[in-house]
Design a protein around this motif. Sequence first.
Motif, mmCIF file in Angstrom:
data_model
loop_
_atom_site.group_PDB
_atom_site.id
_atom_site.type_symbol
_atom_site.label_atom_id
_atom_site.label_comp_id
_atom_site.label_asym_id
_atom_site.label_seq_id
_atom_site.Cartn_x
_atom_site.Cartn_y
_atom_site.Cartn_z
ATOM 1 N N HIS A 46 2.500 -18.322 11.718
ATOM 2 C CA HIS A 46 1.950 -17.301 10.815
ATOM 3 C C HIS A 46 0.498 -17.012 11.212
ATOM 4 O O HIS A 46 -0.439 -17.446 10.545
ATOM 5 C CB HIS A 46 2.037 -17.794 9.371
ATOM 6 N N ARG B 210 9.323 -14.691 8.471
ATOM 7 C CA ARG B 210 8.915 -15.088 9.811
ATOM 8 C C ARG B 210 9.783 -16.204 10.362
ATOM 9 O O ARG B 210 10.204 -16.173 11.514
ATOM 10 C CB ARG B 210 7.467 -15.575 9.803
ATOM 11 N N LYS C 157 13.185 -14.937 11.396
ATOM 12 C CA LYS C 157 13.119 -14.215 12.677
ATOM 13 C C LYS C 157 12.985 -15.169 13.848
ATOM 14 O O LYS C 157 13.445 -14.889 14.944
ATOM 15 C CB LYS C 157 11.906 -13.270 12.685
ATOM 16 N N ASN C 158 12.295 -16.295 13.607
ATOM 17 C CA ASN C 158 11.973 -17.210 14.695
ATOM 18 C C ASN C 158 12.944 -18.359 14.870
ATOM 19 O O ASN C 158 12.697 -19.227 15.704
ATOM 20 C CB ASN C 158 10.582 -17.815 14.458
#
Length: 154
Positions: free
Chosen positions: A87, A58, A61-62
């Motif tokens: 999350h 995550r 990706k961020n």
Amino acid sequence: MEKIKYLVILTITLLTVDGYALSREATEGKTLYPSCHVCHNPEMEKPLAPPMWGVQRRYKKNSLDKNDFVNSMAAFVKEPTLEKAIHDEALGQLGLMPALPMPDDMLKKIATYIFEENFLPPCTHWKIAVKNATSRGDVEHAAKDQRMLKRFCS
Ligand code: HEC
């Protein structure tokens, strides 16, 4: 001289086969990582935190780059807030992580380690999650974790 040349070639080959080697910063972070693993251990029957495999995914990706990854993770751990949290699934199930106000340089080393590590997919975690979701009748979550198992563990 021949021996040294052989060792250099061997080292390069091993690094290539292994695929990665941790930087000095990350190696130091690894020694501090047990303070995260107590909760982020992916093999617990009743998880206290999401597996780091998914957290890393995550955050990658961020974030724009490694620096952004390390800074935003260190900032979250020092002072978790709902605005910083990404999350959503773990938040919904476990609530916000408690703050771990360690010195910034330690947090950055840990975050660098988390960026660089090749975590194994948390197969045991997903198996437990499928069992737990099934027994509470949560068909949607059971199906989601079953998909993860099929995709990453078979
Ligand atoms: C006392 C248990 C506990 C410890 C210790 C712990 N965590 Fe967590 N962590 C959680 C829980 C619960 C969540 C899920 C809720 C959330 O996202 O805030 C979480 C989520 C996270 C997230 C995702 C945050 C987001 O964007 O939602 C990161 C990043 C993280 N932890 C990093 C760490 C690091 C790094 C350490 C060690 C320095 C650590 N955690 C130690 C319980 C813990």
